[in-house]
Design a protein around this motif. Structure first.
Motif, PDB file in Angstrom:
ATOM      1  N   ASP A  42      87.154  57.081 117.449  1.00 37.60           N
ATOM      2  CA  ASP A  42      86.416  57.569 118.612  1.00 37.60           C
ATOM      3  C   ASP A  42      84.955  57.773 118.201  1.00 37.60           C
ATOM      4  OD1 ASP A  42      87.708  59.741 121.235  1.00 37.60           O
ATOM      5  OD2 ASP A  42      85.798  58.658 121.126  1.00 37.60           O
ATOM      6  N   THR A  43      84.139  58.309 119.091  1.00 41.99           N
ATOM      7  CA  THR A  43      82.741  58.593 118.748  1.00 41.99           C
ATOM      8  C   THR A  43      82.336  59.957 119.279  1.00 41.99           C
ATOM      9  OG1 THR A  43      81.938  57.525 120.769  1.00 41.99           O
ATOM     10  CG2 THR A  43      81.995  56.160 118.778  1.00 41.99           C
ATOM     11  N   VAL A  44      81.391  60.584 118.597  1.00 38.99           N
ATOM     12  CA  VAL A  44      80.721  61.783 119.098  1.00 38.99           C
ATOM     13  C   VAL A  44      79.272  61.398 119.381  1.00 38.99           C
ATOM     14  CG1 VAL A  44      82.210  63.461 117.957  1.00 38.99           C
ATOM     15  CG2 VAL A  44      80.220  62.554 116.729  1.00 38.99           C
ATOM     16  N   THR A  45      78.695  62.032 120.388  1.00 35.68           N
ATOM     17  CA  THR A  45      77.327  61.715 120.789  1.00 35.68           C
ATOM     18  C   THR A  45      76.423  62.899 120.487  1.00 35.68           C
ATOM     19  OG1 THR A  45      78.133  60.253 122.542  1.00 35.68           O
ATOM     20  CG2 THR A  45      75.871  61.065 122.736  1.00 35.68           C
ATOM     21  N   ILE A  46      75.393  62.655 119.690  1.00 39.75           N
ATOM     22  CA  ILE A  46      74.486  63.720 119.233  1.00 39.75           C
ATOM     23  C   ILE A  46      73.056  63.379 119.664  1.00 39.75           C
ATOM     24  CG2 ILE A  46      73.559  64.905 117.205  1.00 39.75           C
ATOM     25  CD1 ILE A  46      76.501  65.500 117.705  1.00 39.75           C
ATOM     26  N   PRO A  47      72.363  64.305 120.360  1.00 39.91           N
ATOM     27  CA  PRO A  47      70.962  64.052 120.709  1.00 39.91           C
ATOM     28  C   PRO A  47      70.108  63.877 119.462  1.00 39.91           C
ATOM     29  CG  PRO A  47      71.840  65.878 121.984  1.00 39.91           C
ATOM     30  CD  PRO A  47      72.844  65.577 120.916  1.00 39.91           C
ATOM     31  N   GLN A  48      69.140  63.000 119.551  1.00 40.65           N
ATOM     32  CA  GLN A  48      68.197  62.849 118.459  1.00 40.65           C
ATOM     33  C   GLN A  48      67.236  64.031 118.420  1.00 40.65           C
ATOM     34  OE1 GLN A  48      66.812  58.861 119.699  1.00 40.65           O
ATOM     35  NE2 GLN A  48      67.358  58.158 117.632  1.00 40.65           N
ATOM     36  N   PHE A  49      66.505  64.140 117.322  1.00 42.27           N
ATOM     37  CA  PHE A  49      65.484  65.161 117.191  1.00 42.27           C
ATOM     38  C   PHE A  49      64.206  64.665 117.872  1.00 42.27           C
ATOM     39  CE2 PHE A  49      63.044  68.547 115.570  1.00 42.27           C
ATOM     40  CZ  PHE A  49      61.836  68.035 115.143  1.00 42.27           C
ATOM     41  N   ASP A  50      63.705  65.478 118.799  1.00 39.17           N
ATOM     42  CA  ASP A  50      62.502  65.120 119.537  1.00 39.17           C
ATOM     43  C   ASP A  50      61.272  65.316 118.639  1.00 39.17           C
ATOM     44  OD1 ASP A  50      61.166  66.115 122.797  1.00 39.17           O
ATOM     45  OD2 ASP A  50      60.389  64.760 121.258  1.00 39.17           O
ATOM     46  N   PRO A  51      60.536  64.284 118.343  1.00 37.55           N
ATOM     47  CA  PRO A  51      59.381  64.437 117.452  1.00 37.55           C
ATOM     48  C   PRO A  51      58.265  65.291 118.028  1.00 37.55           C
ATOM     49  CG  PRO A  51      59.481  62.227 118.362  1.00 37.55           C
ATOM     50  CD  PRO A  51      60.759  62.896 118.739  1.00 37.55           C
ATOM     51  N   ALA A  52      58.319  65.528 119.327  1.00 38.05           N
ATOM     52  CA  ALA A  52      57.314  66.415 119.914  1.00 38.05           C
ATOM     53  C   ALA A  52      57.463  67.841 119.423  1.00 38.05           C
ATOM     54  CB  ALA A  52      57.416  66.372 121.431  1.00 38.05           C
ATOM     55  N   LEU A  53      58.621  68.156 118.858  1.00 39.92           N
ATOM     56  CA  LEU A  53      58.851  69.517 118.368  1.00 39.92           C
ATOM     57  C   LEU A  53      58.241  69.745 116.991  1.00 39.92           C
ATOM     58  CD1 LEU A  53      62.607  69.940 119.403  1.00 39.92           C
ATOM     59  CD2 LEU A  53      60.580  70.861 120.557  1.00 39.92           C
ATOM     60  N   GLY A  54      58.031  68.706 116.254  1.00 43.75           N
ATOM     61  CA  GLY A  54      57.501  68.868 114.903  1.00 43.75           C
ATOM     62  C   GLY A  54      57.937  67.726 114.011  1.00 43.75           C
ATOM     63  N   THR A  55      58.062  68.034 112.728  1.00 43.70           N
ATOM     64  CA  THR A  55      58.433  67.033 111.747  1.00 43.70           C
ATOM     65  C   THR A  55      59.840  67.325 111.234  1.00 43.70           C
ATOM     66  OG1 THR A  55      56.119  66.850 111.051  1.00 43.70           O
ATOM     67  CG2 THR A  55      57.807  65.976 109.545  1.00 43.70           C
ATOM     68  N   LEU A  56      60.710  66.351 111.371  1.00 41.24           N
ATOM     69  CA  LEU A  56      62.091  66.520 110.908  1.00 41.24           C
ATOM     70  C   LEU A  56      62.113  66.490 109.385  1.00 41.24           C
ATOM     71  CD1 LEU A  56      65.095  66.775 111.585  1.00 41.24           C
ATOM     72  CD2 LEU A  56      65.198  64.265 111.707  1.00 41.24           C
ATOM     73  N   ASP A  57      62.660  67.538 108.797  1.00 44.33           N
ATOM     74  CA  ASP A  57      62.692  67.639 107.337  1.00 44.33           C
ATOM     75  C   ASP A  57      64.057  67.270 106.757  1.00 44.33           C
ATOM     76  OD1 ASP A  57      60.725  70.620 107.738  1.00 44.33           O
ATOM     77  OD2 ASP A  57      60.033  68.599 107.234  1.00 44.33           O
TER      78      ASP A  57
END
Lengths: 223, 219
Positions: A42-57
């Motif tokens: 099966d699959t799970v669906t996860i929202p991506q990190f919005d770059p408008a919020l900052g820098t993903l570390d």
């Protein structure tokens, strides 16, 4: 005088921690696959990190798996014999390219002394049993990077579909003359936590700007 | 005359030496196939002391299993099924201390398709494997010639060895599956006595004559 005042304010703010220092922040999303008969994909669906919020570390992946079902047996031995049955499944969370992110193996084991065969093959009575079994949730976590490509994969304004698979591996051991079997189901919960460096807030930026202006005024043309 | 005495004595001595050579005698007892988790007795003749001087006692055992293994997979996807059919066959001393253990085992795998819709231990998703057999031997073990053991093994009659057969089967193959095992076990237990024979009467007489002649010469 005005210059001294602005510089002093900025210095005080820095000293007391209210100045524009940017701290890491986290954001979590989760999805789940309900308990179902193995084997499944099966699959799970996860929202991506919005770059408008900052820098993903970094990204933390947490997979929690459970297994439940039935284990049943009937001993055909004339004398009491020990039996052992384990309900087990292996769950894997993967990237869209099917590379493994993290996996878990929830299981539950039951042992029993079966009496000599009672004459009825019904997985019940003195010489048989049917167990309804549940496992405790089994959890595993991993953090990326590595690989660095995960930061790119999970940054954006859309979602990411992550495959999850469950393959059962239940097994039993006992005497030389017996019947036994399993019905096994499994379920999974997935949580993804983004750790990022936020973009500073506007009020904070004004404080910084005021301080800079004050310093620049002091350096104004010399007479 | 002296030469004759010497020849007779020499011949008698050589014959006695030859007659006292090491010898061995073997006995075995076969316990035929029976359902596992049975306790039976292998009876073996004791060593008759009239045969000679016992020098060593050795035992051996061959354990065997014979059975049928079945499965039916209810999995929605093809899976590999593993089946193990075996037994633990224990040979005990008369006082029930363990002497040796044989572990015959058959282990194999089969590829099962997704459930074919019929629960019959057959077809694409099932299998019945009959007449599965395996043997495991315990090599010759020397038994210490302690007074206790000599009391068991020397004399007239038989010595009884308990033989316990415990079935052991297991299986795995996905999470939705049923197995059925039926197991029989058999054992062959054997004893080997090594000894030095007591010389035959005619031979002893020959030696006696030679000795008598030698004594007469000395008087």
């Amino acid at each position: 005088m005005r210059t001294i005042c602005a510089a002093t304010v900025l210095t005080v703010l820095i000293l007391f921690g209210a100045a524009p220092t940017v701290q890491a922040a986290t954001l979590s999303y989760s999805d789940s696959i309900p308990v179902g008969l193995t084997d499944w994909s099966d699959t799970v669906t996860i929202p991506q990190f919005d770059p408008a919020l900052g820098t993903l570390d970094s990204i933390e992946f947490k997979l929690t798996g459970v297994v439940e079902g039935l284990a049943f047996y009937e001993s055909l031995e004339p004398e009491p014999k020990a039996v052992e049955m384990t309900l087990s499944a292996h769950l894997s969370l993967m990237r869209p390219d099917l590379s493994l992110i993290v996996d878990v193996s929830p299981s539950n084991t039951v042992m029993e002394l079966a009496a000599g065969y009672d004459g009825t093959e019904d997985f019940d009575g003195p010489s048989g049993s049917t167990f309804v079994m549940f496992s405790a949730p089994t959890m595993a976590t991993t953090v990326s990077p590595p690989p660095a490509s995960d930061l790119t994969l999970f940054t954006g304004v859309g979602t990411v579909d992550l495959p999850v698979t469950a393959f059962a591996s239940s097994f039993g051991s006992g005497p030389g003359n017996w019947v036994f079997g399993f019905i096994t189901s499994a379920g999974a919960d997935v949580m993804v936590t983004y750790t990022y460096t936020p973009i500073p807030e506007p009020a904070t930026l004004l404080v910084v700007a005021a301080g800079l202006i004050g310093l620049r005024t002091r350096r104004g043309p010399r007479r | 005359m002296m030469l004759i005495r010497r020849v007779v004595f020499t011949i008698g001595f050589c014959v006695c030496a030859a007659a006292a050579e090491a010898a061995q005698i073997n006995y075995s007892s076969f316990l035929d196939y029976a359902p596992t988790n049975s306790s039976r007795v292998a009876s073996l003749p004791k060593f008759d002391p009239a045969l000679g001087d016992l020098e060593s006692i050795s035992l051996y055992m061959n354990g065997s299993v014979l059975g049928t293994a079945r499965y039916e997979s209810f999995n929605a996807t093809p899976r590999t099924v593993t089946l193990n059919l075996g037994a633990e066959i224990e040979l005990q001393q008369p006082d029930m201390d363990t002497l040796a253990v044989s572990l015959p085992l058959i282990s194999f795998s089969d590829n099962a398709s997704a459930y074919d819709g019929v629960f019959d231990y057959d077809g694409a998703s099932g299998g019945t494997f009959a007449n599965l057999s395996a043997s495991a031997s315990v090599p010759l073990m020397e038994i210490p010639l302690t007074p206790e053991n000599l009391a068991y093994f020397v004399g007239m009659g038989t010595v009884d060895f308990p033989v316990i057969a415990r079935g052991a089967s297991s299986g795995s193959g996905g999470g939705n599956i049923i197995f059925r095992f039926e197991t029989l076990a058999a054992a062959e237990v054997g004893v080997q006595y090594k000894f030095r024979e007591i010389p035959e009467p005619a031979t002893a007489a020959l030696v006696g004559i030679a000795v008598a002649l030698a004594r007469r010469r000395r008087r």
